[in-house]
Design a protein around this motif. Sequence first.
Motif, PDB file in Angstrom:
ATOM      1  N   LEU A 255       0.937  -1.338  -0.134  1.00  0.00           N
ATOM      2  CA  LEU A 255      -0.032   0.038   0.109  1.00  0.00           C
ATOM      3  C   LEU A 255       0.746   1.282   0.165  1.00  0.00           C
ATOM      4  O   LEU A 255       0.581   2.281  -0.538  1.00  0.00           O
ATOM      5  CB  LEU A 255      -1.006   0.032   1.254  1.00  0.00           C
ATOM      6  CG  LEU A 255      -2.183  -0.902   1.137  1.00  0.00           C
ATOM      7  CD1 LEU A 255      -2.725  -1.012   2.258  1.00  0.00           C
ATOM      8  CD2 LEU A 255      -3.182  -0.569   0.279  1.00  0.00           C
ATOM      9  N   ASP A 256       1.932   1.238   0.866  1.00  0.00           N
ATOM     10  CA  ASP A 256       2.762   2.363   0.737  1.00  0.00           C
ATOM     11  C   ASP A 256       3.706   2.692  -0.352  1.00  0.00           C
ATOM     12  O   ASP A 256       4.014   3.664  -0.772  1.00  0.00           O
ATOM     13  CB  ASP A 256       3.763   2.241   2.066  1.00  0.00           C
ATOM     14  CG  ASP A 256       2.889   2.191   3.442  1.00  0.00           C
ATOM     15  OD1 ASP A 256       1.949   2.699   3.606  1.00  0.00           O
ATOM     16  OD2 ASP A 256       3.631   1.765   4.480  1.00  0.00           O
ATOM     17  N   LEU A 257       3.963   1.422  -1.202  1.00  0.00           N
ATOM     18  CA  LEU A 257       4.872   1.438  -2.129  1.00  0.00           C
ATOM     19  C   LEU A 257       4.439   1.653  -3.373  1.00  0.00           C
ATOM     20  O   LEU A 257       5.038   2.424  -4.165  1.00  0.00           O
ATOM     21  CB  LEU A 257       5.646   0.044  -2.223  1.00  0.00           C
ATOM     22  CG  LEU A 257       6.860  -0.124  -3.488  1.00  0.00           C
ATOM     23  CD1 LEU A 257       8.058   0.726  -3.056  1.00  0.00           C
ATOM     24  CD2 LEU A 257       6.762  -1.736  -3.550  1.00  0.00           C
ATOM     25  N   VAL A 258       3.120   1.416  -3.763  1.00  0.00           N
ATOM     26  CA  VAL A 258       2.598   1.557  -5.026  1.00  0.00           C
ATOM     27  C   VAL A 258       2.344   2.967  -5.603  1.00  0.00           C
ATOM     28  O   VAL A 258       2.905   3.169  -6.943  1.00  0.00           O
ATOM     29  CB  VAL A 258       1.307   0.894  -5.262  1.00  0.00           C
ATOM     30  CG1 VAL A 258       0.294   1.306  -6.388  1.00  0.00           C
ATOM     31  CG2 VAL A 258       1.298  -0.652  -5.253  1.00  0.00           C
ATOM     32  N   PRO A 259       1.946   4.000  -4.715  1.00  0.00           N
ATOM     33  CA  PRO A 259       1.626   5.428  -5.450  1.00  0.00           C
ATOM     34  C   PRO A 259       3.131   5.974  -5.962  1.00  0.00           C
ATOM     35  O   PRO A 259       3.316   6.445  -7.019  1.00  0.00           O
ATOM     36  CB  PRO A 259       1.303   6.092  -4.157  1.00  0.00           C
ATOM     37  CG  PRO A 259       0.437   5.089  -3.376  1.00  0.00           C
ATOM     38  CD  PRO A 259       1.350   4.019  -3.516  1.00  0.00           C
ATOM     39  N   GLY A 260       4.013   5.858  -5.067  1.00  0.00           N
ATOM     40  CA  GLY A 260       5.536   6.160  -5.588  1.00  0.00           C
ATOM     41  C   GLY A 260       6.031   5.640  -6.597  1.00  0.00           C
ATOM     42  O   GLY A 260       6.908   6.079  -7.584  1.00  0.00           O
ATOM     43  N   LEU A 261       5.765   4.132  -6.499  1.00  0.00           N
ATOM     44  CA  LEU A 261       6.394   3.569  -7.478  1.00  0.00           C
ATOM     45  C   LEU A 261       5.724   3.685  -9.054  1.00  0.00           C
ATOM     46  O   LEU A 261       6.491   3.862 -10.127  1.00  0.00           O
ATOM     47  CB  LEU A 261       6.015   1.931  -7.452  1.00  0.00           C
ATOM     48  CG  LEU A 261       6.512   1.049  -8.641  1.00  0.00           C
ATOM     49  CD1 LEU A 261       7.947   1.013  -8.782  1.00  0.00           C
ATOM     50  CD2 LEU A 261       6.003  -0.470  -8.146  1.00  0.00           C
ATOM     51  N   LEU A 262       4.562   3.997  -9.056  1.00  0.00           N
ATOM     52  CA  LEU A 262       3.762   4.314 -10.283  1.00  0.00           C
ATOM     53  C   LEU A 262       4.254   5.753 -10.804  1.00  0.00           C
ATOM     54  O   LEU A 262       4.645   5.828 -12.092  1.00  0.00           O
ATOM     55  CB  LEU A 262       2.072   4.244 -10.064  1.00  0.00           C
ATOM     56  CG  LEU A 262       1.718   2.914  -9.702  1.00  0.00           C
ATOM     57  CD1 LEU A 262       0.213   3.448  -9.552  1.00  0.00           C
ATOM     58  CD2 LEU A 262       1.727   2.024 -10.731  1.00  0.00           C
ATOM     59  N   LYS A 263       4.608   6.502  -9.758  1.00  0.00           N
ATOM     60  CA  LYS A 263       5.260   8.053 -10.262  1.00  0.00           C
ATOM     61  C   LYS A 263       6.682   7.777 -11.006  1.00  0.00           C
ATOM     62  O   LYS A 263       6.945   8.375 -12.024  1.00  0.00           O
ATOM     63  CB  LYS A 263       5.241   8.804  -9.259  1.00  0.00           C
ATOM     64  CG  LYS A 263       5.504  10.302  -9.491  1.00  0.00           C
ATOM     65  CD  LYS A 263       5.648  11.092  -8.398  1.00  0.00           C
ATOM     66  CE  LYS A 263       5.727  12.627  -8.733  1.00  0.00           C
ATOM     67  NZ  LYS A 263       6.942  12.623  -9.719  1.00  0.00           N
ATOM     68  N   SER A 264       7.293   6.905 -10.104  1.00  0.00           N
ATOM     69  CA  SER A 264       8.836   6.875 -10.806  1.00  0.00           C
ATOM     70  C   SER A 264       8.708   6.298 -11.998  1.00  0.00           C
ATOM     71  O   SER A 264       9.429   6.676 -12.924  1.00  0.00           O
ATOM     72  CB  SER A 264       9.422   6.116  -9.732  1.00  0.00           C
ATOM     73  OG  SER A 264       9.520   6.545  -8.360  1.00  0.00           O
ATOM     74  N   LEU A 265       8.085   5.161 -12.256  1.00  0.00           N
ATOM     75  CA  LEU A 265       7.874   4.459 -13.531  1.00  0.00           C
ATOM     76  C   LEU A 265       7.342   5.338 -14.709  1.00  0.00           C
ATOM     77  O   LEU A 265       7.832   5.381 -15.666  1.00  0.00           O
ATOM     78  CB  LEU A 265       6.856   3.268 -13.426  1.00  0.00           C
ATOM     79  CG  LEU A 265       7.439   1.935 -12.545  1.00  0.00           C
ATOM     80  CD1 LEU A 265       6.380   1.042 -12.552  1.00  0.00           C
ATOM     81  CD2 LEU A 265       8.860   1.347 -13.311  1.00  0.00           C
ATOM     82  N   ARG A 266       6.114   5.902 -14.432  1.00  0.00           N
ATOM     83  CA  ARG A 266       5.691   6.812 -15.250  1.00  0.00           C
ATOM     84  C   ARG A 266       6.733   8.110 -15.783  1.00  0.00           C
ATOM     85  O   ARG A 266       6.704   8.561 -16.940  1.00  0.00           O
ATOM     86  CB  ARG A 266       4.485   7.738 -14.845  1.00  0.00           C
ATOM     87  CG  ARG A 266       3.680   8.191 -15.858  1.00  0.00           C
ATOM     88  CD  ARG A 266       2.079   8.810 -15.162  1.00  0.00           C
ATOM     89  NE  ARG A 266       1.396   7.795 -14.718  1.00  0.00           N
ATOM     90  CZ  ARG A 266       0.596   6.819 -15.453  1.00  0.00           C
ATOM     91  NH1 ARG A 266       0.665   6.917 -16.788  1.00  0.00           N
ATOM     92  NH2 ARG A 266      -0.016   5.924 -14.865  1.00  0.00           N
ATOM     93  N   ASP A 267       7.450   8.919 -14.667  1.00  0.00           N
ATOM     94  CA  ASP A 267       8.235   9.933 -14.997  1.00  0.00           C
ATOM     95  C   ASP A 267       9.541   9.154 -15.909  1.00  0.00           C
ATOM     96  O   ASP A 267      10.046   9.955 -16.658  1.00  0.00           O
ATOM     97  CB  ASP A 267       8.841  10.362 -13.840  1.00  0.00           C
ATOM     98  CG  ASP A 267       7.949  11.040 -13.038  1.00  0.00           C
ATOM     99  OD1 ASP A 267       6.875  11.546 -13.586  1.00  0.00           O
ATOM    100  OD2 ASP A 267       8.064  11.493 -11.817  1.00  0.00           O
ATOM    101  N   GLY A 268       9.971   7.879 -15.529  1.00  0.00           N
ATOM    102  CA  GLY A 268      11.185   7.473 -16.126  1.00  0.00           C
ATOM    103  C   GLY A 268      10.580   6.945 -17.586  1.00  0.00           C
ATOM    104  O   GLY A 268      11.385   7.349 -18.718  1.00  0.00           O
ATOM    105  N   LEU A 269       9.562   6.533 -17.868  1.00  0.00           N
ATOM    106  CA  LEU A 269       9.166   5.972 -19.248  1.00  0.00           C
ATOM    107  C   LEU A 269       9.009   7.366 -19.724  1.00  0.00           C
ATOM    108  O   LEU A 269       9.090   7.617 -21.312  1.00  0.00           O
ATOM    109  CB  LEU A 269       7.734   5.285 -19.164  1.00  0.00           C
ATOM    110  CG  LEU A 269       8.229   3.721 -18.399  1.00  0.00           C
ATOM    111  CD1 LEU A 269       6.720   3.211 -18.340  1.00  0.00           C
ATOM    112  CD2 LEU A 269       9.169   2.689 -19.299  1.00  0.00           C
ATOM    113  N   THR A 270       8.585   8.266 -19.421  1.00  0.00           N
ATOM    114  CA  THR A 270       8.191   9.696 -20.324  1.00  0.00           C
ATOM    115  C   THR A 270       9.594  10.134 -20.517  1.00  0.00           C
ATOM    116  O   THR A 270       9.818  10.640 -21.743  1.00  0.00           O
ATOM    117  CB  THR A 270       7.623  10.640 -19.259  1.00  0.00           C
ATOM    118  OG1 THR A 270       6.075  10.189 -19.000  1.00  0.00           O
ATOM    119  CG2 THR A 270       7.077  12.080 -20.151  1.00  0.00           C
TER     120      THR A 270
END
Length: 747
Positions: free
Chosen positions: A564-579
């Motif tokens: 629960l704690d990990l997913v929000p930050g993980l999704l942001k990091s993945l999205r920023d990196g792929l962009t």
Amino acid sequence: MQNDGKVVPLNKGAPEQVPASSLVRIPVVLLQVRDKAAQQVKDALQTLFDNADDTLFEMADRAHNNAEQNSFFEAMRDLRLKRKSIERGFIDKFYEAFLRLGQYEVSEPEVDSPMTFDKLALVHNDDLEKIVAVDAMVSKVLSRDGFALSQLTTRLNTLIPQHLTDLSNPMGPTALCDFFLQSCRTLGVEIKVRLIIFKLFEKYVLTDADQLYDEANQLLITSGVLPDLKGAPARRVSDRAKASSRASQGADAVDAAAAAIASRQLDQDVHEVFAALQELLLYVRSVAPLPDPTTEAKPISSQDLLRLLSHLQQYVPAPEAHDEFNLRNQLEELLARVSMKSGKYRVVGVVDEDVINLIAMLFEFILDDRNLPDSLKALIGRLQIPMLKVAVIDKSFFSRGSHPARRLLNEIAYAALGWGGRDDYQRDTLYVRIEQIVQRLLNDFVDDPAIFSELLVDFLAFTGDERRRSELLEQRTRDAEEGRARAELARELVQHELNHRLLGKTLPEVVVRLLQEAWSKVLLLTCLKHGDQSAEWRAGLGAMDDLIWSVEPHEEPEARQRLLDLVPGLLKSLRDGLTSAAFDPFATGDFFNQLESLHVQAFQYLAPQQDDLGENPIKSASIAEMIAVVEEIVLIAPGEQPHSDQSVRLEDDDDAVLEVHKLRIGSWVEIQEDEEHKLRCKLAAIIEPAGRYVFVNRTGMKVLEKTRMGLAVEFRRGAVRLLDDALLFDRALEAVIGNLRRLKGGA
């Protein structure tokens, strides 16, 4: 991030990292002092480089051997190419030193301890010579202009937050010498040449240090900075003029005497060299039988010989028919006609015959030289008569390496080193230019050798333009190859990190595919931009670790809360990196939809409710989407093929491997491509640690790439030949002298 504060920037202490606040601490008057001094020093440096060519040319003229002379000519080339970067580097360091004056010091500055003889004993000889030379220059300025410098230092100390000494003053001789030393580090010259350049720095920059300090002091006084300080007993202009006049008069007398001595010495040296050559040529002189024993052979004068040669010069055949031209036979026929007309048996004098024999042997070597392309050999062969006439007129042609005719021949041969014979060679600009030079000499050269100086200057300008263009393209090639090598290293690192985390694991196929096809590009760009020790690189690896953890099955009770704690930050990091990697937005959207489903399944699996069988049905449903990573991941750049290991491996001490190690940047080689075609190319770059050797043609364009082992194999089978780039005339003369000595020894 929690540990952002622990990240230490790699470029800490670099000038561009100076806080903007420090700039405002530099008073305007100090900036005026800096800019005025910088302009004065810049003008002095330009004068230095303008005079360096003449100085090095004179040194080359007085060189004792070919290697020494060649080092001076190479230094001239190197200095011409790098003068702008040296000037720019010096001024940059000068400005940086002033920039640091506006910074507060946290601790006392470290003062270098004086150099002792014990320390000097541990210094390399070349470094020791530099230390001694610089120390002498600094001492002269301090003893001559120390008072003005001390006043300048005192005034500067009232304007800046840190304490300044004469040694740390950016305008002091110590700092100026240090800036020049650092700027000249790129020069690939011997210590002897480097010391000459230092002496020029002393002559054109440090000699006028008093004007530098006087004008800076006056500017500060005008601005009200310690105007009551007692004025320095500066050298007055009138004193300088008188001293200069006296020195000039004395120098004129000394120069005149030195010139007379040098002229006599040069004549003596020329005579001694040619006399030594004549002693060797004794064994190749022809003794032609007289047509009538009662007839006396009368030698023709050198002037008459020149007339005969000028006549023959007009009938030198075209390059394609030059093999049929025999100078000796043609000259003998002319002499026979002259003898019949005059009624006296005319022959060539002994001295002139020796010159003819020597030139003939030199051209035999030149036309047999494997370093010259055949099409250019025929062209250069037409220069035999002009070179013979020069040697008849001026015997220093054999002893003076900087003789214009000799240098012209050397420069033509050096320019032709990278020239590959082609079917359309007559349209090549280099061939056309050499052909023009040959034709001009055959048409216009009578008895004035000045034409060689004119043609040499013109040809050097032409080859200089060609060299600058090729070096620009060569540098671009080198930069591209080095960039490619960095990309390969980064790719290998990313590949290692992926295999370290994925190999042997069973994970959702969409995650494996994303990490291999998309996140690998994010990591690659991060590594290239920030390095593998950066916070960004660690964050990219952390995101990959978190993604893998988030889709793996977990049994521990705290796993659900962590997810629960990990997913929000993980999704942001993945999205920023792929962009940032410009990954396909449609594929990105599809991936996030599938990842959302995976995380929902993970939450449900980690929920306390289970079915009657005691097993979460989601876990069973998701097994079909899993993939086992059993093969090592190999990342390949677009358009590249996987590197195959060299099938043949040679030992490190193999002769062919040692030949490869001897290659240096700039070495020219000839490679046998097939039975009919040979490729001439220059080694432009050695890319480590891959051990790739990149070769370019004469224009600087990449034409070949070989691995170290692949090149060694080519050497082993004789398909690669290193071309000799030493001076052609000098090599020919050495070979001829060697042959003559063997003849003398066998006589």
